[in-house]
Write an enzyme that holds these catalytic residues in place. Structure first.
Site, PDB file in Angstrom:
ATOM      1  N   GLU A  73     -10.159 -16.507  -0.871  1.00  0.00           N
ATOM      2  CA  GLU A  73     -10.519 -15.418  -0.946  1.00  0.00           C
ATOM      3  C   GLU A  73     -12.052 -14.933   0.061  1.00  0.00           C
ATOM      4  OE1 GLU A  73      -9.679 -12.677  -2.440  1.00  0.00           O
ATOM      5  OE2 GLU A  73      -8.363 -13.600  -3.348  1.00  0.00           O
ATOM      6  N   CYS A 117       1.696   8.691  -6.702  1.00  0.00           N
ATOM      7  CA  CYS A 117       0.347   8.811  -6.143  1.00  0.00           C
ATOM      8  C   CYS A 117       0.373  10.632  -6.161  1.00  0.00           C
ATOM      9  CB  CYS A 117       0.617   8.057  -4.642  1.00  0.00           C
ATOM     10  SG  CYS A 117      -0.483   8.381  -3.349  1.00  0.00           S
ATOM     11  N   CYS A 145       7.059   3.030  -0.333  1.00  0.00           N
ATOM     12  CA  CYS A 145       6.135   2.551  -1.574  1.00  0.00           C
ATOM     13  C   CYS A 145       5.912   2.687  -2.539  1.00  0.00           C
ATOM     14  CB  CYS A 145       4.585   3.520  -1.297  1.00  0.00           C
ATOM     15  SG  CYS A 145       2.876   2.869  -2.131  1.00  0.00           S
ATOM     16  N   CYS A 161       5.032   5.347   2.535  1.00  0.00           N
ATOM     17  CA  CYS A 161       4.737   6.428   1.357  1.00  0.00           C
ATOM     18  C   CYS A 161       6.152   6.120   1.080  1.00  0.00           C
ATOM     19  CB  CYS A 161       4.462   7.611   1.761  1.00  0.00           C
ATOM     20  SG  CYS A 161       2.245   8.103   2.436  1.00  0.00           S
ATOM     21  N   CYS A 173       0.028   0.251   2.456  1.00  0.00           N
ATOM     22  CA  CYS A 173      -0.947   1.301   1.909  1.00  0.00           C
ATOM     23  C   CYS A 173      -1.966   1.007   3.313  1.00  0.00           C
ATOM     24  CB  CYS A 173      -1.419   1.201   0.910  1.00  0.00           C
ATOM     25  SG  CYS A 173      -2.368   2.794   0.530  1.00  0.00           S
TER      26      CYS A 173
END
Length: 357
Positions: free
Chosen positions: A46, A217, A211, A208, A201
């Site tokens: 991370e 959305c 997605c 899209c 995204c």
């Protein structure tokens, strides 16, 4: 009125997480840090992934684990070694914070990585989103995250306008992230929503059509997905002029270490200085040479350009011979051959200078 409606969700939160987790089961990326629940490894990944893409991080992550397989070994390592392995990854403050945090885990927690969100956030270099990712992924407990990928997904998913880093919008996004993060499988959910932002995204030309959330959305249905998230006004990035001396002797070059505190702390560079508005590049290099006790005529080598997080730099490079003595005994100076310099922790702009040697 449902909690989702009160918080601005036009559909049940469970519908979103169900679709997202189903997609992740089919399309989630196989990444090295996803093969472990070790909080040390999750934390390391991370920190490395802050401001840096997955492709660049993977080889650094694997080298780090080979050198420091546990937090105890990272804490025991000298900072120089940590910076050496970090060289080239950029944003070097992360490396210093990583080492400081490892020392804190050892000194205050006996080498056991803490599990509570607030305790993890108290570690150097760990913010709320990074801590949430560690809690969710390593310990499989609900903790919302809001990194750049997640901000983008949420802004589009709910057609949220305004700068996502402004106080008002960011507070709203955190509340949405809290509602959408499920109690069940937060480990998978955290990785799924980050994956969606990284692979589908995307900042430009989001895919899209493929997605899993396009049916929910709001930006997609309004046709404004390319307009979100909105950005605040960008400040002009200043350009700093510098000169650097590549002092050579017997096939080696002199480099010095920057102070540990301050920008690029602990990294190495060729002797250099900024060019003030009152001086020319030529006058500045003569002053720099005098400070190093050199009287030879410098030869222009070329110019390199580099962008740091808050400014750009243009470095005018000069070569000149040295006598190989003097600073060789100083702890913060080294005479190194080009083959050694290739693996030495030089900071970004001076690393580029090697291409002109």
């Amino acid at each position: 009125m449902s909690a989702e409606t009160m918080q601005g969700l036009p559909w049940p939160a469970e519908d979103m997480s169900r679709r997202l987790l189903a997609w992740y089961g089919r399309s989630g990326r196989d990444l090295p840090w996803r093969r472990s629940r070790d909080p040390y490894r999750i934390w390391l990944s991370e920190i490395m992934l802050q401001q840096t893409g997955v492709t660049a991080v993977i080889p650094y992550y694997e080298r780090f684990l080979a050198a420091f397989p546990t937090v105890m070994e990272l804490a025991a390592a000298p900072l120089d070694k940590v910076l050496e392995l970090w060289a080239g990854l950029g944003y070097y403050r992360r490396a210093r914070f990583l080492h400081q945090a490892a020392c804190k885990v050892v000194s205050e927690h006996g080498g056991c990585f803490p599990e509570k969100l607030e305790t993890i956030m108290a570690l150097p270099g760990v913010g709320r989103s990074t801590a949430g990712a560690i809690v969710s992924i390593a310990f499989d407990r609900k903790a919302p995250i809001l990194d750049g990928n997640v901000r983008r997904v949420l802004c589009r998913l709910l057609a949220i306008f305004g700068d996502p880093r402004s106080g008002k919008v960011e507070k709203h996004l955190w509340s949405i992230a809290e509602i959408l993060t499920p109690e069940d499988r937060p480990h998978d959910y955290a990785q799924a929503i980050m994956d969606l932002g990284a692979t589908v995204c995307s900042p430009r030309n989001p895919d899209c059509e493929s997605c899993p959330l396009s049916g929910l959305c709001q930006a997609f249905w309004q046709g404004v997905q390319d307009q979100l998230p909105q950005r605040g006004k960008r400040k002009a990035v200043p350009l700093v002029q510098q000169v650097a001396l590549l002092i050579h002797h017997d096939g080696r070059y002199l480099v010095r270490r920057r102070p540990l505190d301050g920008m690029l702390g602990g990294l190495w560079e060729f002797p250099s200085t900024a060019v003030s508005e009152e001086k020319t590049v030529e006058a500045t290099v003569r002053t720099l040479m005098a400070g190093e006790g050199l009287s030879a005529v410098p030869e222009p080598l070329g110019t390199v350009r580099h962008a740091y997080s808050h400014f750009r730099v243009e470095v005018h490079l000069f070569t000149c011979p040295g006598d190989g003595c003097g600073m060789i005994a100083e702890e913060d100076y080294r005479w190194l051959a080009p083959t050694q310099l290739a693996d030495w922790p030089l900071h970004g702009s001076h690393k580029k200078a090697l291409g002109l040697l």
